[in-house]
Design an enzyme around this catalytic site. Structure first.
Site, PDB file in Angstrom:
ATOM      1  N   LYS A   1     -12.096   0.917  -2.191  1.00 10.84           N
ATOM      2  CA  LYS A   1     -11.625   1.552  -0.822  1.00 10.84           C
ATOM      3  C   LYS A   1     -12.652   1.165   0.229  1.00 10.84           C
ATOM      4  O   LYS A   1     -11.998   1.038   1.257  1.00 10.84           O
ATOM      5  CB  LYS A   1     -11.980   3.105  -1.335  1.00 10.84           C
ATOM      6  CG  LYS A   1     -10.934   3.727  -1.940  1.00 10.84           C
ATOM      7  CD  LYS A   1      -9.704   4.119  -1.405  1.00 10.84           C
ATOM      8  CE  LYS A   1      -8.916   2.980  -2.161  1.00 10.84           C
ATOM      9  NZ  LYS A   1      -7.922   2.948  -3.126  1.00 10.84           N
TER      10      LYS A   1
ATOM     11  N   CYS B   1       7.352  -6.326   3.090  1.00  9.08           N
ATOM     12  CA  CYS B   1       7.891  -6.317   4.160  1.00  9.08           C
ATOM     13  C   CYS B   1       8.908  -4.979   4.377  1.00  9.08           C
ATOM     14  O   CYS B   1       9.533  -4.605   3.422  1.00  9.08           O
ATOM     15  CB  CYS B   1       8.802  -7.541   5.027  1.00  9.08           C
ATOM     16  SG  CYS B   1       7.976  -9.021   4.841  1.00  9.08           S
TER      17      CYS B   1
ATOM     18  N   GLU C   1     -13.446   1.696  -8.022  1.00 11.18           N
ATOM     19  CA  GLU C   1     -12.344   2.279  -6.996  1.00 11.18           C
ATOM     20  C   GLU C   1     -13.195   2.492  -5.761  1.00 11.18           C
ATOM     21  O   GLU C   1     -12.480   2.407  -4.677  1.00 11.18           O
ATOM     22  CB  GLU C   1     -11.736   3.479  -7.827  1.00 11.18           C
ATOM     23  CG  GLU C   1     -10.745   4.222  -6.840  1.00 11.18           C
ATOM     24  CD  GLU C   1      -9.761   3.368  -6.405  1.00 11.18           C
ATOM     25  OE1 GLU C   1      -9.461   2.281  -6.657  1.00 11.18           O
ATOM     26  OE2 GLU C   1      -9.056   3.935  -5.520  1.00 11.18           O
TER      27      GLU C   1
ATOM     28  N   HIS D   1     -28.147  -7.857 -14.956  1.00 14.04           N
ATOM     29  CA  HIS D   1     -27.864  -9.101 -15.372  1.00 14.04           C
ATOM     30  C   HIS D   1     -27.264 -10.153 -14.308  1.00 14.04           C
ATOM     31  O   HIS D   1     -26.730 -11.057 -14.471  1.00 14.04           O
ATOM     32  CB  HIS D   1     -26.812  -9.267 -16.499  1.00 14.04           C
ATOM     33  CG  HIS D   1     -27.129  -8.434 -18.044  1.00 14.04           C
ATOM     34  ND1 HIS D   1     -27.837  -8.826 -18.640  1.00 14.04           N
ATOM     35  CD2 HIS D   1     -26.674  -7.247 -18.126  1.00 14.04           C
ATOM     36  CE1 HIS D   1     -28.158  -7.777 -19.628  1.00 14.04           C
ATOM     37  NE2 HIS D   1     -27.367  -7.209 -19.509  1.00 14.04           N
TER      38      HIS D   1
ATOM     39  N   LYS E   1       1.086  -1.949   1.863  1.00 12.09           N
ATOM     40  CA  LYS E   1       1.248  -0.757   0.701  1.00 12.09           C
ATOM     41  C   LYS E   1       1.781  -1.606  -0.472  1.00 12.09           C
ATOM     42  O   LYS E   1       1.416  -1.010  -1.442  1.00 12.09           O
ATOM     43  CB  LYS E   1       2.212   0.318   1.215  1.00 12.09           C
ATOM     44  CG  LYS E   1       2.133   1.261   0.588  1.00 12.09           C
ATOM     45  CD  LYS E   1       0.609   2.104   0.542  1.00 12.09           C
ATOM     46  CE  LYS E   1       0.780   2.997  -0.480  1.00 12.09           C
ATOM     47  NZ  LYS E   1      -0.877   3.630  -1.085  1.00 12.09           N
TER      48      LYS E   1
ATOM     49  N   TRP F   1       5.131  -8.823   6.664  1.00 14.47           N
ATOM     50  CA  TRP F   1       4.006  -8.881   6.152  1.00 14.47           C
ATOM     51  C   TRP F   1       3.929 -10.540   5.755  1.00 14.47           C
ATOM     52  O   TRP F   1       4.799 -10.949   4.908  1.00 14.47           O
ATOM     53  CB  TRP F   1       3.479  -8.048   4.943  1.00 14.47           C
ATOM     54  CG  TRP F   1       2.057  -8.365   4.426  1.00 14.47           C
ATOM     55  CD1 TRP F   1       1.048  -7.734   4.573  1.00 14.47           C
ATOM     56  CD2 TRP F   1       1.872  -9.128   3.226  1.00 14.47           C
ATOM     57  NE1 TRP F   1       0.006  -8.174   4.047  1.00 14.47           N
ATOM     58  CE2 TRP F   1       0.451  -9.148   3.062  1.00 14.47           C
ATOM     59  CE3 TRP F   1       2.421 -10.215   2.612  1.00 14.47           C
ATOM     60  CZ2 TRP F   1      -0.406  -9.725   2.080  1.00 14.47           C
ATOM     61  CZ3 TRP F   1       1.914 -10.977   1.535  1.00 14.47           C
ATOM     62  CH2 TRP F   1       0.402 -10.830   1.239  1.00 14.47           C
TER      63      TRP F   1
ATOM     64  N   GLU G   1     -11.610  -2.459   1.534  1.00  9.53           N
ATOM     65  CA  GLU G   1     -10.163  -2.769   2.072  1.00  9.53           C
ATOM     66  C   GLU G   1      -9.821  -2.252   3.353  1.00  9.53           C
ATOM     67  O   GLU G   1      -9.005  -2.601   4.264  1.00  9.53           O
ATOM     68  CB  GLU G   1      -8.951  -2.263   1.242  1.00  9.53           C
ATOM     69  CG  GLU G   1      -8.976  -0.997   0.807  1.00  9.53           C
ATOM     70  CD  GLU G   1      -7.751  -0.631  -0.315  1.00  9.53           C
ATOM     71  OE1 GLU G   1      -6.704  -1.600  -0.281  1.00  9.53           O
ATOM     72  OE2 GLU G   1      -7.906   0.316  -0.974  1.00  9.53           O
TER      73      GLU G   1
ATOM     74  N   ARG H   1       4.435  -0.950   4.996  1.00 10.42           N
ATOM     75  CA  ARG H   1       5.005  -2.155   4.142  1.00 10.42           C
ATOM     76  C   ARG H   1       4.301  -3.489   4.847  1.00 10.42           C
ATOM     77  O   ARG H   1       4.400  -4.347   3.893  1.00 10.42           O
ATOM     78  CB  ARG H   1       6.441  -2.167   3.747  1.00 10.42           C
ATOM     79  CG  ARG H   1       6.901  -0.827   3.361  1.00 10.42           C
ATOM     80  CD  ARG H   1       8.567  -1.117   3.058  1.00 10.42           C
ATOM     81  NE  ARG H   1       8.739  -2.070   2.108  1.00 10.42           N
ATOM     82  CZ  ARG H   1       8.864  -1.767   0.931  1.00 10.42           C
ATOM     83  NH1 ARG H   1       8.605  -0.562   0.262  1.00 10.42           N
ATOM     84  NH2 ARG H   1       8.958  -2.660   0.041  1.00 10.42           N
TER      85      ARG H   1
ATOM     86  N   ASN I   1      12.971  -9.324   2.822  1.00  6.89           N
ATOM     87  CA  ASN I   1      11.501  -9.106   2.270  1.00  6.89           C
ATOM     88  C   ASN I   1      11.566  -9.715   0.826  1.00  6.89           C
ATOM     89  O   ASN I   1      12.494  -9.426   0.104  1.00  6.89           O
ATOM     90  CB  ASN I   1      11.564  -7.482   1.907  1.00  6.89           C
ATOM     91  CG  ASN I   1      10.521  -6.938   1.127  1.00  6.89           C
ATOM     92  OD1 ASN I   1       9.461  -7.961   1.242  1.00  6.89           O
ATOM     93  ND2 ASN I   1      10.630  -5.894   0.597  1.00  6.89           N
ATOM     94  N   GLY I   2      10.641 -10.738   0.501  1.00 12.26           N
ATOM     95  CA  GLY I   2      10.461 -11.323  -0.605  1.00 12.26           C
ATOM     96  C   GLY I   2      10.019 -12.800  -0.278  1.00 12.26           C
ATOM     97  O   GLY I   2       9.644 -13.296   0.829  1.00 12.26           O
TER      98      GLY I   2
HETATM   99  O1  M6R Z   1       1.959   0.380  -6.057  1.00 13.92           O
HETATM  100  P1  M6R Z   1       0.727  -0.136  -7.158  1.00 13.92           P
HETATM  101  O2  M6R Z   1       0.154   1.043  -7.350  1.00 13.92           O
HETATM  102  O3  M6R Z   1       1.376  -0.938  -8.115  1.00 13.92           O
HETATM  103  O4  M6R Z   1      -0.138  -1.275  -6.159  1.00 13.92           O
HETATM  104  C1  M6R Z   1      -1.016  -1.758  -6.750  1.00 13.92           C
HETATM  105  C2  M6R Z   1      -2.069  -2.299  -5.730  1.00 13.92           C
HETATM  106  O5  M6R Z   1      -1.601  -3.392  -4.772  1.00 13.92           O
HETATM  107  C3  M6R Z   1      -2.750  -1.080  -4.956  1.00 13.92           C
HETATM  108  O6  M6R Z   1      -3.282  -0.091  -5.856  1.00 13.92           O
HETATM  109  C4  M6R Z   1      -3.834  -1.640  -3.874  1.00 13.92           C
HETATM  110  O7  M6R Z   1      -4.839  -2.092  -4.585  1.00 13.92           O
HETATM  111  C5  M6R Z   1      -4.195  -0.595  -2.970  1.00 13.92           C
HETATM  112  N1  M6R Z   1      -4.475  -1.195  -1.622  1.00 13.92           N
HETATM  113  C6  M6R Z   1      -5.441  -0.109  -3.264  1.00 13.92           C
HETATM  114  O8  M6R Z   1      -5.892   1.029  -2.346  1.00 13.92           O
END
Ligand code: M6R
Length: 612
Positions: free
Chosen positions: A489, A2, A485, A508, A607, A73, A492, A27, A99-100
């Protein structure tokens, strides 16, 4: 997860809070709210984004020079108007943003219910504010003391700000496990989850440490004490944040801007650290620990998400160059195992935000076993750099799009520098090869620029695959993490199911999925296992899969087999991830835009993942 923001001073709070919430929206963005104090404590909150809150508040009274704001969030309780923050105390004299997660909220709530408290939301946060008010009234203590006593009773993570109708010149805030920054203005104070909402008003900030409570009183200096009641002297730091970095700068989305920034963000990661002509790699932040790194029999890298993919590239780099045994761990798994870590171990923690709860917890576990922890983080002043023994900032600049792009290439750049430096110290690399690699690394920003030219081609390609239901991404060696990766991308931000796989593992199991409807992205650049990857492409073709191949410029062999070809410039095998990732970022971006998805704020995500 948050975003929280607070203001107290001589200006009207509302515009400052709203601007702050927009800056923090990355956030969390499922609901938002504010509380303003102007004689009355007014509270406005709604499901949806900050813009929905703005609409909701329109026409209502927004007077007040003190206030708090929140963008959520959801953790406890679905995203709706009632669960949105701020939350009132029972008397409605206090309001809180949080937040938490308060882990023991259920038992506290049960106790409060027995004593007649009524709850209007499903949140853990409302429990905390009722508890604070209960303590304040029953123990007849000041608000900050009630907060302190309450925080001694809760288990979990928090960054909170509390406003009180009875104390119009006071905000109380505290943190544990979730970030909180205090901005010190001329005659006012700002509070926020990160420096973005503060930067345009003041450069003087204090980053709170875990278990610190700050009393922010207008006209007085801030007072910090710990939950154990120890006074602390505020440590005021200067912000180095360029405001233009927080804007879209003419791009439609932050993600597109951040993809396009990579030539300069990679350069910034290397700036002052690499001198290829002189053969110098210097990472100032870890100088005192380099020898320990060179002596280490093993390095463990912990991270989550995209940072975990960068860690995998790091594994290959350290093994190839420095001949060090490396293990890469999901921080979330590592923290709940009983990992074998000892005092000679080096643990590298990678995180863009520097706030990821699982990574922080994994760091604490490794620390408790005596390991030396080295951080690779992007956000200056965040929690992870403060929890590690030493580290290196990636200096990629603020990354606001939820999907990580420039942070990944910056992390890989730092890992490459680290591995080269340790290799040189250990003597595991020939001098001529060392210089060759330094020169190749130095030329990467220009090659990234060249790679970005594929944008139009990818936009066209994205049109063909906008409505694909699944995607498979294949790569081997250094290109395996790139495949992972690329798949992350796509899923998400476009919500298309995508899997990344080591190309040879396909036979496999996943090969069963391949038919004429299945797009398969293969990273088939011309070094390493190139020939083998061609065989894997043949296997897909034999089953009528559609091949989108990322190849080295001038490639002839893959061209004959693939349905679509995207070229990246030639480079050293170990540097290919820095180039091959770019078209995959663009592919997911364009597909998501064509599917009308919210690229910068994809559903269900945030984020910075400050809860486990
Ligand atoms: O801030 P961080 O690099 O620790 O975050 C890790 C993951 O939460 C972050 O990389 C997440 O997977 C992203 N949304 C990927 O695009």
């Amino acid at each position: 997860m948050c975003g929280i923001v607070g203001y107290i001073g001589s200006k009207q709070a509302y515009p400052i809070l709203m601007k702050g919430l927009y800056r923090l929206e990355y956030r969390g963005y499922d609901s938002a709210g504010i509380a303003l104090l102007d004689g009355d404590l007014k509270l406005y909150k709604t499901k949806g984004k900050v813009t929905d809150l703005e609409g909701f508040v329109s026409g209502k009274s927004i007077e007040g020079t003190i206030g708090i704001g929140h963008t959520r969030w959801a953790t406890h309780g679905e995203p709706n108007n009632v669960n949105a923050h701020p939350h009132f105390s029972q008397s409605q004299n206090l309001a809180i943003i949080h937040n938490g997660i308060i882990e023991n909220y259920a038992s506290i709530k049960e106790e409060l219910i027995k004593r007649g408290y009524k709850f209007s939301s499903d949140t853990d946060t409302e429990v905390l504010i009722h508890l604070i008010e209960d303590i304040k009234n029953n123990e007849n203590v000041s608000l900050d003391e009630a907060v302190r006593i309450a925080l001694n009773q809760v288990v979990g993570a928090y960054a909170i700000v509390i406003i009180s109708k009875d104390e119009p010149n006071l905000l109380i805030a505290a943190r544990k496990g979730s970030p909180l920054v205090v901005g010190i203005g001329d005659d006012d104070y700002y509070l926020a989850s990160d420096a973005a909402p503060i930067a345009e008003y003041t450069q003087d900030v204090v980053y709170l440490n875990d278990e610190e409570i700050v009393s922010v009183r207008r006209g007085e200096e801030i007072k910090i004490r710990t939950v154990k009641n120890k006074n602390k002297t505020p440590y005021i730091q200067k912000l180095e944040l360029n405001l233009t970095e927080l804007e879209k700068g003419g791009f439609d989305h932050f993600m597109l801007k951040e993809i396009n920034e990579q030539p300069s963000s990679i350069l910034d990661s290397m700036r002052g650290r690499l001198n290829a002509k002189k053969g110098i790699v210097k990472l100032g932040g870890i100088i005192d620990y380099e020898q320990k790194m060179a002596n280490a029999k093993r390095i463990t890298i912990i991270a989550c998400g995209t940072s975990w993919h960068a860690a995998l590239v790091g594994e290959y780099l350290f093994e190839d160059l420095a001949r060090t045994h490396v293990e890469v761990e999901y921080a979330s798994e590592f923290r709940y195992r009983n990992p074998i870590i000892n005092e000679d171990d080096i643990v590298i923690a990678i995180s863009q935000s520097g706030e990821t709860a699982d990574t922080l917890a994994a760091i604490e576990l490794a620390k408790s076993k005596g390991a030396t922890i080295i951080g690779i983080c992007n956000v200056v002043g965040s929690s992870i750099p403060r929890a590690t023994h030493a580290g290196t900032y990636t200096h990629a600049g603020p990354e606001i799009g939820v999907a990580s792009t420039k942070a990944f290439t910056a992390q890989v750049t730092i890992l490459t520098l680290m591995a080269l430096r340790i290799a040189k110290m250990k003597g595991t690399i020939e001098t001529s090869r060392y210089f060759q690699l330094l020169n190749a690394l130095e030329s990467i920003p220009n090659k990234v620029k060249e790679t970005l030219d594929v944008d139009d081609q990818i936009r066209t390609l994205a049109r063909t695959f906008t409505y694909a239901r699944n995607f498979l991404y294949l790569g081997r060696g250094y290109n395996f993490p790139v495949a992972l990766e690329g798949a992350l991308k796509l899923k998400e931000i476009s919500y298309i199911h995508a899997e990344g796989y080591p190309a040879a593992e396909m036979k496999h199991g996943p090969i069963a999925l391949i038919d004429s409807e299945m797009p398969v992205v293969v990273i088939a650049t011309n070094k390493g296992t190139y020939e083998k990857v061609i065989s894997n492409i043949q296997e897909v073709k034999a089953r009528k899969g559609k091949i989108i191949a990322i190849v080295t410029k001038g490639d002839k062999d893959v061209k004959k087999l693939a349905d679509y070809i995207i070229e990246v410039p030639e480079t050293e095998e170990m540097l290919v991830p820095l180039l091959a990732t770019i078209p995959l970022q663009l592919l997911s971006y364009h597909i998501a835009v064509m599917r009308d998805c919210n690229v910068d704020q994809p559903r269900n995500l945030a984020k910075s993942v400050t809860v486990e």
